[in-house]
Scaffold this active site. Structure first.
Site, PDB file in Angstrom:
ATOM      1  N   ALA A   1      27.327 -38.995  13.906  1.00 34.45           N
ATOM      2  CA  ALA A   1      27.320 -39.573  15.563  1.00 34.45           C
ATOM      3  C   ALA A   1      26.104 -39.220  16.341  1.00 34.45           C
ATOM      4  O   ALA A   1      25.585 -40.042  16.878  1.00 34.45           O
ATOM      5  CB  ALA A   1      28.586 -39.365  16.243  1.00 34.45           C
TER       6      ALA A   1
ATOM      7  N   HIS B   1      46.809 -37.044  22.661  1.00 32.28           N
ATOM      8  CA  HIS B   1      46.094 -36.764  24.150  1.00 32.28           C
ATOM      9  C   HIS B   1      45.622 -38.134  24.667  1.00 32.28           C
ATOM     10  O   HIS B   1      45.395 -38.263  25.839  1.00 32.28           O
ATOM     11  CB  HIS B   1      44.913 -36.018  23.920  1.00 32.28           C
TER      12      HIS B   1
ATOM     13  N   ASP C   1      29.115 -36.820   9.196  1.00 35.58           N
ATOM     14  CA  ASP C   1      29.470 -37.366  10.002  1.00 35.58           C
ATOM     15  C   ASP C   1      28.484 -37.329  11.277  1.00 35.58           C
ATOM     16  O   ASP C   1      28.327 -36.293  12.093  1.00 35.58           O
ATOM     17  CB  ASP C   1      30.678 -36.831  10.770  1.00 35.58           C
TER      18      ASP C   1
ATOM     19  N   TYR D   1      28.120 -66.285   8.907  1.00 40.88           N
ATOM     20  CA  TYR D   1      29.326 -65.087   8.397  1.00 40.88           C
ATOM     21  C   TYR D   1      28.645 -64.400   7.199  1.00 40.88           C
ATOM     22  O   TYR D   1      29.036 -62.865   7.181  1.00 40.88           O
ATOM     23  CB  TYR D   1      30.313 -66.080   7.752  1.00 40.88           C
TER      24      TYR D   1
ATOM     25  N   LYS E   1      26.929 -43.502  19.750  1.00 41.07           N
ATOM     26  CA  LYS E   1      26.105 -42.203  20.376  1.00 41.07           C
ATOM     27  C   LYS E   1      24.900 -42.474  20.334  1.00 41.07           C
ATOM     28  O   LYS E   1      24.067 -42.969  21.184  1.00 41.07           O
ATOM     29  CB  LYS E   1      27.050 -41.201  19.753  1.00 41.07           C
TER      30      LYS E   1
HETATM   31  N1  F0G Z   1      32.917 -38.589  14.811  1.00 41.00           N
HETATM   32  C1  F0G Z   1      32.328 -37.801  16.038  1.00 41.00           C
HETATM   33  C2  F0G Z   1      31.591 -36.543  15.809  1.00 41.00           C
HETATM   34  C3  F0G Z   1      32.793 -38.395  17.225  1.00 41.00           C
HETATM   35  O1  F0G Z   1      32.303 -37.803  18.183  1.00 41.00           O
HETATM   36  C4  F0G Z   1      33.392 -39.637  17.319  1.00 41.00           C
HETATM   37  C5  F0G Z   1      33.643 -40.328  18.801  1.00 41.00           C
HETATM   38  C6  F0G Z   1      33.728 -40.372  16.121  1.00 41.00           C
HETATM   39  C7  F0G Z   1      33.317 -39.678  14.840  1.00 41.00           C
HETATM   40  C8  F0G Z   1      34.503 -41.688  16.215  1.00 41.00           C
HETATM   41  O2  F0G Z   1      33.717 -42.671  16.596  1.00 41.00           O
HETATM   42  O3  F0G Z   1      34.898 -43.563  18.729  1.00 41.00           O
HETATM   43  O4  F0G Z   1      33.122 -44.841  17.235  1.00 41.00           O
HETATM   44  O5  F0G Z   1      35.253 -44.582  16.565  1.00 41.00           O
HETATM   45  N2  F0G Z   1      33.750 -39.678  19.805  1.00 41.00           N
HETATM   46  C9  F0G Z   1      33.782 -40.033  21.012  1.00 41.00           C
HETATM   47  C10 F0G Z   1      33.852 -38.889  21.912  1.00 41.00           C
HETATM   48  C11 F0G Z   1      35.110 -41.067  21.164  1.00 41.00           C
HETATM   49  O6  F0G Z   1      34.302 -39.060  23.023  1.00 41.00           O
HETATM   50  O7  F0G Z   1      33.492 -37.762  21.594  1.00 41.00           O
HETATM   51  P1  F0G Z   1      34.112 -43.998  17.103  1.00 41.00           P
END
Ligand code: F0G
Length: 458
Positions: free
Chosen positions: A217, A450, A215, A72, A258
């Site tokens: 990803a 959506h 951000d 934990y 990602k």
């Molecule tokens: N920021 C970006 C740029 C994203 O593309 C996503 C998710 C998120 C934040 C949120 O992240 O899904 O882990 O909670 N994008 C996905 C997509 C869902 O299909 O582009 P998450």
């Protein structure tokens, strides 16, 4: 002769996919209320709905999972992830979360108050959702060329510095929660942001005394584009470029699903200890104790390994080349695709593809449905449905471009699959003049409609 590009891996395990008939698909999509999110995955042949959490982990990641420490508090997996994040991003503090939007939720619980403003290049829909849910305003300072689907510009994901400065000039700094740059810019087509643009945004953040978050990803894909397109970066290593990008920010949110090639996971990186401490309370409330925050030990191990694999040049080269391979095929067939091709997806211009369907009838959604019926290929609408309604006026806000996104999962499909997708799209393109009407909404949720919207064909 130059040797061709190949995937820098071989396949050790396969997952069979079912090739359905057109008649089956017509029935299934109707039963799904014309919403591709409502389909069962076995009703899909090639799933390009998202590149998020859909990647194939490596043998090294799977073996790391067996060594997960499920304690934990203070698990060795946490420390392993801590080391990897510090090494790759340079941020001193981090909090694990179960995915990207959870990172947004925790961070915004500290930063975003009612009446605040959050400017950026173009916020992703969950980011916008978390901002608007707190009765704050998300402002997209997207460069104008981003809405021209054919203009060639190497960094179409950039922040429009003039638009950003207008926002910062006209609002007191304590009303600006932070600036967010999304790398790569998903909402405007998986387009990269240049290092120069990140640096300029940092300068503005300093000038007006506000914080800057990334951000992140798809940060590794962004670094690849900087290396291959921006002057002065060709000889730099991907990780060196990534560390420089992060060096300009006060912190980051990450959807690890990602570029870190895991099926689930996220985190927040911080430079400031005080902010990290404040966010820790929310992390414990929403996600879990700060040494696991919504992730199991085995998931943290896989993520630590994935951060290194996702930032290998040779992997990124094959990944981005596969996306471009699909884009080039479609372009050869005359299909209106967004250029330059994005890092994780090919975006198709639905207004050009189906010019007879007015925006009120959601042409991009209609097109995504046609791709599904034709070949069992599932993409996603990035258009009027996703743009949703204005939170104050409740009017539909239609974006400048209506797109269908075909996102490519990492290390999952071969170029034969890409050939199949391109032909499915071409077949619809040849029949496009027969598609004259779109869709009508029967039911929609108050925000982020959506995902669950129900639609009827007109
Ligand atoms: N920021 C970006 C740029 C994203 O593309 C996503 C998710 C998120 C934040 C949120 O992240 O899904 O882990 O909670 N994008 C996905 C997509 C869902 O299909 O582009 P998450």
């Amino acid at each position: 002769m130059n040797l061709p590009f190949t995937e820098p891996f071989k396949i050790k395990m396969v997952e069979n996919i079912y090739r359905s008939t057109r008649e089956q698909r017509e029935k299934w999509i109707e039963a799904a209320s014309n919403n591709l999110f409502n389909l069962k995955s076995e009703q899909v042949f090639i799933d390009l709905l998202t590149d998020s959490g859909t990647g194939a982990m490596s043998d090294k990641q799977w073996s790391a999972m067996m060594l997960g420490d499920e304690s934990y508090a203070g698990a060795s997996s946490y420390y392993k992830l801590n080391d990897a994040i510090k090494d790759i991003t340079g941020f001193e503090y981090f909090l694990p979360t179960h995915q990207g939007r959870a990172a947004e939720n925790v961070l915004f619980s500290v930063l975003v108050k009612e009446g605040d403003i959050v400017p950026g290049n173009a916020h992703f829909d969950t980011t916008k959702g978390h901002i608007e849910f707190r009765k704050a305003k998300a402002i997209d300072c997207t460069i104008d060329s981003a809405s021209d689907s054919t203009s060639w510009y190497s960094f179409k994901g950039n922040v429009d510095i003039k638009k950003l400065e207008e926002v910062l000039k006209n609002n007191p700094s304590d009303k600006i929660s932070c600036i967010i740059i999304t790398i790569t810019n998903n909402s405007s087509g998986g387009q990269p942001v240049s290092m120069a643009n990140i640096r300029e945004t940092r300068n503005l953040a300093d000038k007006y005394g506000v914080k800057l978050f990334l951000d992140s990803a798809r940060f590794a894909e962004n670094a690849f584009f900087i290396k291959t397109r921006e002057e002065g970066y060709a000889s730099k290593d991907i990780r060196e470029i990534a560390r420089e990008m992060f060096s300009y920010a006060d912190g980051m949110t990450m959807s690890s699903k990602k570029d870190a090639i895991v099926n689930m996971g996220g985190f927040i990186g911080f430079r400031d200890e005080e902010l990290f401490r404040e966010a820790s309370t929310y992390n414990i409330m929403y996600e879990g104790f700060i040494t696991y925050g919504g992730m199991s030990g085995r998931d943290m191990n896989a993520l630590a390994q994935g951060l290194y694999e996702g930032t290998e040049y040779i992997y990124l080269e094959s990944r981005i080349n596969q996306v471009a391979y699909l884009g080039t095929k479609m372009k050869e067939f005359g299909i209106p695709v967004l250029e330059p091709f994005g890092g994780h997806a090919i975006f198709i211009d639905a207004k050009k593809f189906l010019p007879d369907i007015p925006k009120e009838e959601f042409p991009a959604q209609m097109l995504a449905i046609e791709f599904y019926i034709e070949g069992g290929v599932r993409g996603v609408e990035i258009g009027g449905l996703m743009a949703d309604r204005d939170p104050i006026t409740h009017e539909n806000r239609y974006p400048d471009i209506e797109m269908v996104r075909l996102a490519i999962p990492r290390r999952v499909y071969t170029n034969n699959h890409m050939d199949y997708v391109a032909v499915a799209v071409k077949n619809v393109f040849e029949k496009r003049t027969q598609i004259k009407r779109g869709l009508r909404i029967i039911r929609e949720a108050p925000i982020m409609r959506h995902f669950t919207v129900q639609l009827e064909k007109l």
